[in-house]
Write an enzyme that holds these catalytic residues in place. Sequence first.
Site, mmCIF file in Angstrom:
data_model
loop_
_atom_site.group_PDB
_atom_site.id
_atom_site.type_symbol
_atom_site.label_atom_id
_atom_site.label_comp_id
_atom_site.label_asym_id
_atom_site.label_seq_id
_atom_site.Cartn_x
_atom_site.Cartn_y
_atom_site.Cartn_z
ATOM 1 C CG HIS A 48 -2.159 0.935 0.954
ATOM 2 N ND1 HIS A 48 -2.166 2.416 1.399
ATOM 3 C CD2 HIS A 48 -3.212 0.602 1.152
ATOM 4 C CE1 HIS A 48 -2.924 3.100 1.554
ATOM 5 N NE2 HIS A 48 -4.031 1.590 0.746
ATOM 6 C CG ASP B 126 -8.075 -4.408 -2.809
ATOM 7 O OD1 ASP B 126 -8.189 -3.460 -2.983
ATOM 8 O OD2 ASP B 126 -9.810 -4.036 -2.712
HETATM 9 C C1 SDX Z 1 -6.071 0.177 -3.095
HETATM 10 O O1 SDX Z 1 -4.443 4.614 -2.166
HETATM 11 C C2 SDX Z 1 -5.361 3.511 -1.757
HETATM 12 O O2 SDX Z 1 -5.861 4.489 -0.517
HETATM 13 C C3 SDX Z 1 -6.327 2.876 -1.981
HETATM 14 C C4 SDX Z 1 -6.563 1.716 -1.070
HETATM 15 C C5 SDX Z 1 -8.195 2.484 -1.200
HETATM 16 O O3 SDX Z 1 -8.936 2.311 -0.288
HETATM 17 O O4 SDX Z 1 -8.827 3.874 -1.676
HETATM 18 O O5 SDX Z 1 -6.481 1.219 0.257
HETATM 19 C C6 SDX Z 1 -7.631 0.342 -1.944
HETATM 20 O O6 SDX Z 1 -6.285 0.506 -4.286
HETATM 21 C C7 SDX Z 1 -5.156 -0.863 -2.055
HETATM 22 C C8 SDX Z 1 -3.780 -1.694 -2.813
HETATM 23 C C9 SDX Z 1 -4.626 -2.697 -4.041
HETATM 24 N N1 SDX Z 1 -3.346 -3.142 -4.981
HETATM 25 C C10 SDX Z 1 -2.743 -3.921 -4.639
HETATM 26 O O7 SDX Z 1 -2.860 -4.816 -3.966
HETATM 27 C C11 SDX Z 1 -1.972 -4.442 -6.330
HETATM 28 C C12 SDX Z 1 -0.585 -5.040 -5.390
HETATM 29 N N2 SDX Z 1 -0.033 -3.973 -4.845
HETATM 30 C C13 SDX Z 1 1.312 -3.282 -6.014
HETATM 31 O O8 SDX Z 1 0.991 -3.173 -7.456
HETATM 32 C C14 SDX Z 1 1.428 -1.937 -4.729
HETATM 33 O O9 SDX Z 1 1.690 -1.517 -3.477
HETATM 34 C C15 SDX Z 1 0.440 -0.711 -4.709
HETATM 35 C C16 SDX Z 1 0.045 -0.595 -5.941
HETATM 36 C C17 SDX Z 1 -0.905 -1.114 -3.720
HETATM 37 C C18 SDX Z 1 1.670 0.250 -3.914
HETATM 38 O O10 SDX Z 1 2.369 1.318 -4.543
HETATM 39 P P1 SDX Z 1 3.787 1.546 -4.878
HETATM 40 O O11 SDX Z 1 3.708 2.394 -3.174
HETATM 41 O O12 SDX Z 1 3.883 2.867 -5.399
HETATM 42 O O13 SDX Z 1 5.041 0.341 -4.351
HETATM 43 P P2 SDX Z 1 5.839 0.315 -4.811
HETATM 44 O O14 SDX Z 1 5.184 0.056 -6.207
HETATM 45 O O15 SDX Z 1 7.094 2.093 -4.963
HETATM 46 O O16 SDX Z 1 6.948 -0.516 -3.890
HETATM 47 C C19 SDX Z 1 7.654 -0.588 -3.157
HETATM 48 C C20 SDX Z 1 8.328 -1.820 -3.731
HETATM 49 C C21 SDX Z 1 8.192 -2.318 -5.062
HETATM 50 O O17 SDX Z 1 10.184 -3.266 -4.639
HETATM 51 P P3 SDX Z 1 11.243 -2.615 -5.150
HETATM 52 O O18 SDX Z 1 11.443 -1.068 -6.079
HETATM 53 O O19 SDX Z 1 11.709 -1.132 -3.726
HETATM 54 O O20 SDX Z 1 12.575 -2.954 -5.062
HETATM 55 O O21 SDX Z 1 8.056 -2.420 -3.190
HETATM 56 C C22 SDX Z 1 7.362 -3.355 -3.937
HETATM 57 C C23 SDX Z 1 7.958 -2.650 -5.505
HETATM 58 O O22 SDX Z 1 8.113 -3.661 -6.206
HETATM 59 N N3 SDX Z 1 6.052 -3.946 -4.220
HETATM 60 C C24 SDX Z 1 5.681 -5.435 -4.022
HETATM 61 C C25 SDX Z 1 4.172 -4.800 -4.275
HETATM 62 N N4 SDX Z 1 3.832 -4.160 -3.862
HETATM 63 C C26 SDX Z 1 5.256 -3.673 -3.310
HETATM 64 N N5 SDX Z 1 6.182 -6.387 -4.793
HETATM 65 C C27 SDX Z 1 5.391 -7.838 -4.914
HETATM 66 N N6 SDX Z 1 4.338 -7.563 -4.996
HETATM 67 C C28 SDX Z 1 3.380 -6.996 -4.493
HETATM 68 N N7 SDX Z 1 1.739 -6.316 -4.345
#
Ligand code: SDX
Length: 429
Positions: free
Chosen positions: A307, A364
């Site tokens: 998140h 989710d």
């Molecule tokens: C919702 O914003 C809100 O409040 C949203 C929400 C709401 O109520 O409105 O809470 C609802 O959208 C919840 C999120 C649902 N999405 C998912 O579950 C999809 C999977 N999650 C990822 O796509 C991700 O965690 C996000 C999109 C939710 C957040 O992305 P960020 O903040 O841009 O984080 P990032 O991509 O910068 O991640 C930081 C690191 C990265 O690795 P490094 O580059 O540091 O090596 O964490 C890794 C990412 O690759 N990472 C994950 C991951 N989520 C982040 N690696 C594997 N699996 C994951 N799910």
Amino acid sequence: MSDTVTITDNRTGNQLECPIISGTYGEPVIDTKLLHKELGMFTIDPGFGTTASCRSSITYLDGDNGVLLHRGYPIEQLAENSNFTEVCYLLLHGELPNSQEMVDWDHAIKMHTMTHEHLSRFYQGYRYDAHPMSIMAGVVNALASYYHDATDIQNPEHRLLTAKRVIAKMPNIASKCYRYASGLPFVYPDNDKGFVENFLYMTFSWPSEQYAPPPVAIRALELLLILHADHEQNASTSAVRLAGSAESNPFGCIAAGINTLWGKAHGGANEAVVHMLEEIGDTSNIQKFVDKAKDKDDPFRLMGFGHRVYKNYDPRATIIRKACHDLITEMNIDQPMFEVAMELERIALEDDYFIERKLYPNVDFYSGLIYQALKIPVSMFTVMFAMARSAGWIAQWIELMEDPDFRIGRPRQLYIGTEKRDYVDVAKR
Ligand code: SDX
């Protein structure tokens, strides 16, 4: 010590004192609005990870401590004691209603549950297998063509009437997204029923039989609607605000939110989680998927994990996990995916990759399992999210329209394209 930050351009020695502004809770902000005028520069913050877009009083998140407040009330207390229409009132009015206000509010919502009969024709234009989110976005946008009696977005009464219409009509529209895809006749709302029961009635009743949803299903869905109602300046709420800042039609702004929520990085994750759990199949495959999620060369991410704000447990996920367990137990449902989800959560949370990045289950991760237990098809999961979030979207839109700092949102950019050049005739290219 002044509440300012000094920005110094070390190339020129020019400086700008920027005020630090503190709110009730949370990180203070640096007011950089004079940065371009004084130092001739912009800030850049892809994904707006460290950018506050507005002042808001509706919802507060503390990502490090897993705190979620709506108008100051902890989500855990609202989940335990409130109901969705009361939370809608709270988000919009800023205070919990007294008993008469609640009676009046419930009545007001019930007076808007119908949609114009002509709107029912819109569904026929969609392919039989259209994704319900595409249908919902189109039909909600079409509401803009029906309510010419309240189009003055500067009029508080028109704004509140629009809010009542959005909240009241979303279940009607959501149910028709399901009924159309299922080849079932549309069902009119029955205002003798509560908000959630009415939605289940419009969605799952059969013309040929009596229908009464089990109380446990009504309670579970009420909880999910409360937990999804609002969540600060998430992507879809930001889309609603940006559209609203152009003084667009509010139904069009809500449609912008629906389309943004649809993405699997956002609200579409609840649908993607179930597909992921189905693909995992059983606990013996979990490690393979966890390894894929960690592989930088693999675009796969663990759906339902991570998140932008929560770097601790999403408090909603904790509540939903317990509700999911209770529902499966109470309804005696054989839900093997719940076991897979629990084991996936355990393995991921013991893995250094997830620990270092503070990746926890989000709202989710478990919600889809409850929707499945309620026999709601996977393609409808994000529609359920949108039905709940429409309350937050319209409350945030009203707050935007009332903001003394209201102005059109118009970000700038860092241009990295080619330098200026002259046109070359096609014969000479
Ligand atoms: C919702 O914003 C809100 O409040 C949203 C929400 C709401 O109520 O409105 O809470 C609802 O959208 C919840 C999120 C649902 N999405 C998912 O579950 C999809 C999977 N999650 C990822 O796509 C991700 O965690 C996000 C999109 C939710 C957040 O992305 P960020 O903040 O841009 O984080 P990032 O991509 O910068 O991640 C930081 C690191 C990265 O690795 P490094 O580059 O540091 O090596 O964490 C890794 C990412 O690759 N990472 C994950 C991951 N989520 C982040 N690696 C594997 N699996 C994951 N799910």
